[in-house]
Every structure is written in C-alpha cells, then in structure tokens.
Scaffold this active site. Structure first.
Site, PDB file in Angstrom:
ATOM      1  N   ASP A   1      14.993   9.035   1.752  1.00 51.68           N
ATOM      2  CA  ASP A   1      14.483   8.842   3.126  1.00 51.68           C
ATOM      3  C   ASP A   1      14.518   7.436   3.729  1.00 51.68           C
ATOM      4  O   ASP A   1      15.316   7.138   4.627  1.00 51.68           O
ATOM      5  CB  ASP A   1      13.069   9.444   3.252  1.00 51.68           C
ATOM      6  CG  ASP A   1      12.081   9.002   2.150  1.00 51.68           C
ATOM      7  OD1 ASP A   1      12.455   8.157   1.336  1.00 51.68           O
ATOM      8  OD2 ASP A   1      10.944   9.510   2.137  1.00 51.68           O
TER       9      ASP A   1
ATOM     10  N   GLU B   1       4.577  11.892   8.440  1.00 48.80           N
ATOM     11  CA  GLU B   1       5.941  11.912   8.982  1.00 48.80           C
ATOM     12  C   GLU B   1       6.135  12.741  10.256  1.00 48.80           C
ATOM     13  O   GLU B   1       6.892  12.348  11.163  1.00 48.80           O
ATOM     14  CB  GLU B   1       6.940  12.379   7.911  1.00 48.80           C
ATOM     15  CG  GLU B   1       7.144  11.394   6.765  1.00 48.80           C
ATOM     16  CD  GLU B   1       6.004  11.398   5.744  1.00 48.80           C
ATOM     17  OE1 GLU B   1       5.191  12.357   5.752  1.00 48.80           O
ATOM     18  OE2 GLU B   1       5.907  10.443   4.945  1.00 48.80           O
TER      19      GLU B   1
ATOM     20  N   THR C   1       8.136   1.275   6.680  1.00 49.22           N
ATOM     21  CA  THR C   1       8.001   2.696   6.372  1.00 49.22           C
ATOM     22  C   THR C   1       6.547   3.092   6.094  1.00 49.22           C
ATOM     23  O   THR C   1       6.239   4.268   5.965  1.00 49.22           O
ATOM     24  CB  THR C   1       8.930   3.098   5.203  1.00 49.22           C
ATOM     25  OG1 THR C   1       9.008   4.516   5.163  1.00 49.22           O
ATOM     26  CG2 THR C   1       8.425   2.562   3.870  1.00 49.22           C
TER      27      THR C   1
ATOM     28  N   GLU D   1       6.146   0.641  -3.819  1.00 46.88           N
ATOM     29  CA  GLU D   1       4.820   0.871  -3.230  1.00 46.88           C
ATOM     30  C   GLU D   1       4.117  -0.451  -2.926  1.00 46.88           C
ATOM     31  O   GLU D   1       3.468  -0.580  -1.887  1.00 46.88           O
ATOM     32  CB  GLU D   1       3.946   1.728  -4.162  1.00 46.88           C
ATOM     33  CG  GLU D   1       4.460   3.140  -4.412  1.00 46.88           C
ATOM     34  CD  GLU D   1       4.385   4.054  -3.194  1.00 46.88           C
ATOM     35  OE1 GLU D   1       3.852   3.644  -2.155  1.00 46.88           O
ATOM     36  OE2 GLU D   1       4.880   5.191  -3.299  1.00 46.88           O
TER      37      GLU D   1
ATOM     38  N   ARG E   1       3.282  -1.230   1.035  1.00 47.92           N
ATOM     39  CA  ARG E   1       1.862  -1.226   1.415  1.00 47.92           C
ATOM     40  C   ARG E   1       1.283  -2.636   1.459  1.00 47.92           C
ATOM     41  O   ARG E   1       0.709  -3.054   2.461  1.00 47.92           O
ATOM     42  CB  ARG E   1       1.052  -0.356   0.458  1.00 47.92           C
ATOM     43  CG  ARG E   1       1.572   1.073   0.434  1.00 47.92           C
ATOM     44  CD  ARG E   1       0.639   2.011  -0.272  1.00 47.92           C
ATOM     45  NE  ARG E   1       1.362   3.191  -0.738  1.00 47.92           N
ATOM     46  CZ  ARG E   1       0.819   4.384  -0.893  1.00 47.92           C
ATOM     47  NH1 ARG E   1      -0.447   4.578  -0.639  1.00 47.92           N
ATOM     48  NH2 ARG E   1       1.544   5.405  -1.333  1.00 47.92           N
TER      49      ARG E   1
END
Ligand code: DMJ
Length: 641
Positions: A397, A531, A617, A263, A267
């Site tokens: 993913d 998504e 992502t 994360e 981010r």
C-alpha cells in the site's frame, strides 16, 4: 542382557549384515540432512536462524511458494496479526500492570506555550532560484551539524496559513456541528487514554489499562506522539500542551528494544516532524533527529534496503521479520520512509537520511518488474524480489502512496517519483483493477499471475491516492483517474453499508457470489482503521460532492454506536453482528488518522491546504519543500547580515 539371534542374521558386527548396515547408515545420514535442512528451509524461525546467522546476515534468497504468500498476506504492518507475529520480549497482553492514574501531574504546567497565532504566517509570493544551497552542502553530522534550517524562512515559504483563517471553521451550521462532534470524540478518546493508559502506547478501553505491545522497541507514548498534531489542529490546546510536556520530560529514546522501522518511522518520526513544523517547538526537532539516527543502522545491508526490525539500543542490530520468508524486506515498509527521511535531512542538515531513501528509490526504479508491478517482498541481500505477490493493500500500500506524495512534497520537482507512480498506476490498472458482476470497481491482489479477488480495508486508501494523483498525470487521463478514485471510494463505502454495523470488514471479496462482503470469519473485524474515511476526505476536497460528508457522518454514527464504550473507543470483532463484541484496543492511529481525517472532512479546505501540506501514511502533515524559495530567503538574510 540377552540378544536373541534372528534367523539369517550373521553374528558379526551388531548382528547386522553388510546390506543392512548400509541401509541403516543411509537412514542415519538422511535423518541428519533432514534436521539441518529443516533449520533453513522449513517455515521461518527467527530463533533457530539466529543460532546460525548473525543478526545482520540474511539467508540465501529463494522465490517462495503461493501458500507462503497466502499466509504472509494475512500479516500486515500495523494490524494485530502483524503485531502478534512480530517480536519477542516486550510486554505481552495481560502482563501489564493496571495503571489507573496518569504518571505525571497535569495541573502545574511550566512549559512555555509555543502556540502561534495565524497572523504569524506570511505566505510566500515567489520562489525564484537562488545562487547556492549552503544547507544541503553542509557536511556536518548530528550534534555537530549546522542544519541551516530556519523556521522563520520555512514559514515564509508556505503559500497559505497552515490552519487557515479560522482553523477551517465551516460556515454552515450542520457541518460545524458535525465537526464539533468529532472534536468531542477526540477529547473523549484522549481523556480516557490519559486517565487509564498515560505513557503507555495504547489504551485498553474495556479493562481500563494501558497496552505497550512490541512494535516500538521499548518506546512509549505512541498515542501521545500520534495525537500531537490532531490536538493542535482541533484547537485542544490544553491537551496539546500536556502531550508536548510529556514528550519533553518523558519520551525516552534510550530504549534497547526491538522495533519495527516502519511503525517507528510513520508514527513517531512522522508525529514529531509534523508537531515541529506546525508549532516550531525545538523539542520536537531535537527528539526526531535523535530518533531518526537510531533507525539508520537498519540500512546496513548489502543493498542498502533496510531490514524490518531494529534494536534501538547502541548495538543497532537489525534483522528481517521472522514471518517474511527468506529474510526479505517488505515493500510497504522500506518504501514508506521517503517523506519522513527527506524532512529529517531538511531539519537536521544531515544528508545521510536523504541518501538512504534515494538509494532505495534507485534500486526500485532499476529492478525488473513483473508486468510493471512491484512485488511485496525483496531481499535486502541480493536486491531481488522474493515472491511475486502484489497488493495495493497490506504489504504494498503506502509504497505507492509515497511515490505520488514524494512528487507533491518536492514542489513537483521529483520527476523520478512521478514517472514511477504513473507507470505503477498503468500496471495496476492493466493487471489488478476489476469490475464485479454488480458493477463495483475494485483492486484485486496478484499472486504470480493469478488474481485473488479480494480487497483489504487497507487498500481503500487508494481512492484518495488516485484522486490526488489525477492532476499531474497525462492530461487525457485526468478525468479517468478522478472517476477511478470515485469508483473505488464508492466500493469501499459499499463494504461499510453492507454490514449490520455500517463499519467495514478487514477484507472483502468479489468471488463465489460475494460483492464487497467478507466471506471468512477471520476477515470480519474492524480495528478503528482510517482508510475509507481517508478517501472520503480526499474526494471531498477534490470534488466537493456532498455525499462524501454524508458517508463520513454515517461512519461517525457507527463509531459512536458500536465502538464507543465507557472508557474510550474500541475495535469490534464482527462488523456483521448487530450485537458487537469489542477487541479492547484503542489504536493510536484512531487518534492520529481516523479522527483527524473526519475533522478535516467537516472543515473548510484552508485547514492544512493541499498546496502546502502532504500527509504521511499515519496522517501526519508534512510541508512541501520549496528549496528555491528557502534559498532565496536564506540568501537574502545572509546579505542583510
Ligand atoms: C496506519 O498505521 C497507517 O495508515 C499504515 O499505513 C497502515 N495501517 C494503519 C492504519 O490502518
């Protein structure tokens, strides 16, 4: 005290016969074994294990059961369940003080504007190879590193202006109006975050306060860092300046908390990198390199596969998620570092970042894959798969996403990534892609050979991914991949249009008569995820089929109707209920991804052109690395000096 003498019991010892003593001893030793065994073999308990294992150790690796896999599959990086399951210590919901005012003043800004006009961007014409690469061979370390990175050179190597001729302004009035609406949504989300949660990680729009959570190890301002590029791209320049000023003065990297490596990477590292590349402001580069270095100790494992959690303080200790059995690392976590780490090396001159992720790649390339598939759990100690659970949704993913994007970001030179992506796609098609009785194409999950006919919202990014990968695979499969991408995107749209709110559930199924609908109560929520919209955006750019813009607009209307509240946007608990109940959370990825993808969907293609940019992502744009072009410019520059 009187002991009553039982019939047949000898008076010797404690009044027990030899055989009874033996049974008693057997029972005792069984009890002791059971207690110790429980510490190691019963469901993972990080706390208990920490008593026996040092933080940098992992227990022996075993292949877990199917029920473990089912339980684990509910916990997905980035979602609420995942956050709940994650770490100890950090502020819990409800324990936060309500902050009604931003902690900094926004009126007097002294920070110099670094916004550039589009005239500054000179497109690259050619990239012939040059003689040597001083940048890459530089041995220095951060602080002493001479990165050799030259922002002007970087700009010259872009093929097009990043923000296009007019920031991607569409010519037709309806699209422009829709784009303006999305910009207004961003401003509304931002203004409320600023008013009620400034400096916290997310806004709680119902209670009008901030949320810190426990994913970022004491780092603050996730919504600010995640918003930098969205604000900049949308031309919300005052807001961008506020965000930049906060990063400069308040983003404190000296935190001592326990953070998710994944994360923080997608981010914070992603957000700071893209802000740097878009604006050239040095502060972003300084911060991102410092933060990147704090993640490096997570790689200190026998295999070099990083653990999921790291203490960002000086100890740099790392460990695996308590819920990931047998101390395993998660494919979608350690497989989603490549893009950012390559850029960390690029801007810092420190090759270590690249070495770390190249090592992960090497291991994954070499390891035996069941049916060519990549299971979601791998031991960072033995380097073996821990469970045979495969998913293109949560836990798997973005690993696949980063393979094709690594290839594209390398200016199509990373052949290893290309090979791995297309063989993974073959395996996914052979084993996971299904057609429902009603004709919907979906990607099922795989549990050691048994298919689970479900698709998570997270898996809906795959429409876009398969779309952008269509061009570079086997030529005879190009149309096939484009069709598959369109079919999956259509299925994901169906998961939205079959609900009362026209927003999609967290997971939808294709069994027991279900067709793209959630059958479990626990799968009915929507947390402002991007998504499905992400795939609309990619499919729009690839096909220009107007239906994708229409679908995007349906989503805007639904978000406005059901998720917009007085003080921001909130997720909802049940997409099938016409009277919604809000979850009181404005996720930072709503600002970073959902609104950015919508804005791009209603913009011309020259806003962040795909020839030059790939999105990490978390939707942070990172530039294609054109080594030969940069070398050529560097060499030319050196010879002029
Ligand atoms: C984001 O943080 C990223 O897109 C990640 O890859 C998966 N989940 C969330 C949004 O749903």
């Amino acid at each position: 005290m009187v002991f009553r003498k039982l019939p047949g019991v000898s008076a010797s010892g404690m009044g027990l016969r030899l055989s009874q003593k033996f049974v008693f001893l057997l029972f005792l030793s069984g009890l002791v074994t059971l207690c110790f065994g429980a510490l190691f073999f019963l469901p993972d308990s990080v706390r208990l294990k920490r008593i026996f294992l040092s933080k940098n150790e992992s227990p022996a690796v075993t292949v877990g059961s199917e029920s473990d896999a089912r339980e684990l599959s509910k916990k997905v990086p980035g979602d609420q369940e995942h956050q709940r399951a994650s770490l100890k210590g950090a502020e819990a919901n409800g324990k936060l003080k309500v902050s009604r005012k931003p902690s900094v003043t926004h009126g007097a800004r002294t920070v110099e504007r670094s916004v550039r006009t589009q005239d500054d961007w000179t497109p690259a014409r050619a990239h012939e190879p040059a003689a040597r690469d001083e940048r890459v061979t530089s041995p220095a370390h951060h602080g002493q590193h001479n990165s050799g990175f030259n922002y002007e050179t970087f700009k010259k190597c872009l093929l097009k202006a990043p923000l296009g001729t007019e920031r991607g302004k569409p010519s037709d009035p309806q699209t422009l109006q829709r784009r303006e609406k999305v910009k207004e949504m961003m401003k509304f989300a931002w203004d409320n975050y600023k008013s009620y949660a400034w400096g916290k990680n997310e806004l709680r729009p119902l209670t009008k306060n901030g949320h810190i959570g426990n994913m970022f190890g004491g780092l603050r301002g996730a919504s600010i860092v995640d918003s930098l590029d969205t604000l900049y791209i949308m031309g919300l320049m005052d807001e961008y300046e506020e965000a930049k000023e906060w990063v400069q003065n308040n983003l404190d990297l000296n935190s001592n908390g326990e953070a998710s490596v994944f994360e923080v990477n997608i981010r914070y590292v992603g957000g700071l990198l893209s802000a740097f590349y878009l604006t050239g402001a040095e502060i972003f580069k300084q911060k991102v390199v410092e933060l990147g270095e704090k993640l490096l100790p997570a790689f200190n494992t026998p295999t070099g596969i990083p653990r999921g959690v790291i203490n960002l303080g000086s100890s740099g200790t790392s460990w695996s998620w308590g819920w990931a059995s047998a101390g395993s690392s998660i494919l979608a976590e350690f497989g989603t570092l490549h893009l950012e780490f390559l850029h960390l090396s690029e801007v810092s001159g420190n090759p270590t970042f690249t070495e770390k992720v190249s090592n992960i790649r090497k291991l994954l390339n070499k390891i035996e894959k069941p049916h060519g598939l990549y299971p979601n759990f791998l031991s960072p100690v033995s380097g073996n798969w821990v469970q045979h659970h495969v998913s293109i949704g949560g836990l798997g993913d973005s690993f696949y996403e980063y393979l094709i994007k690594s290839y594209l970001m390398s200016d199509k030179t990373d052949e290893e990534a290309k090979r791995m992506y297309y063989s993974a796609m073959e395996a996914i098609e052979t084993n996971l892609v299904q057609k429902s009785p009603g004709g919907l194409t979906y990607v099922a999950e795989w549990r050691g050979g048994i298919l689970d006919h479900k698709m998570g919202h997270l898996a809906c990014f795959s429409g876009g991914m398969i779309g952008i990968g269509a061009d570079d695979g086997p030529q005879e499969k190009k149309q096939h991949y484009l069709d598959l991408a369109a079919e999956i995107t259509h299925t994901c749209h169906e998961s939205y249009s079959r609900t009362a709110t026209k927003l999609g559930p967290e997971a939808f199924r294709f069994d027991a008569g279900a067709e793209a609908t959630a059958t479990r109560l626990s799968d009915r929520y929507y947390i402002l995820r991007p998504e499905v919209i992400e795939s609309y955006m990619y499919m729009w750019r690839l096909t220009h089929d107007p239906k994708y813009r229409e679908w995007g607009w349906e989503a805007v209307e639904a978000l406005e109707k059901h998720c917009r509240v007085d003080a921001g946007f909130s997720g909802i608990r049940d997409v099938y209920a016409s009277t919604v109940s809000h979850d009181n959370m404005q996720q930072s990825f709503f600002l970073s991804e959902t609104l950015k993808y919508l804005y791009l969907l209603f913009s011309d293609d020259d806003l962040l052109p795909f020839e030059d940019w790939v999105f990490n992502t978390e939707a942070h744009p990172l530039p294609v690395i054109r080594k030969s072009c940069q070398l050529e410019h560097n060499t030319r520059q050196t010879s002029l000096e």
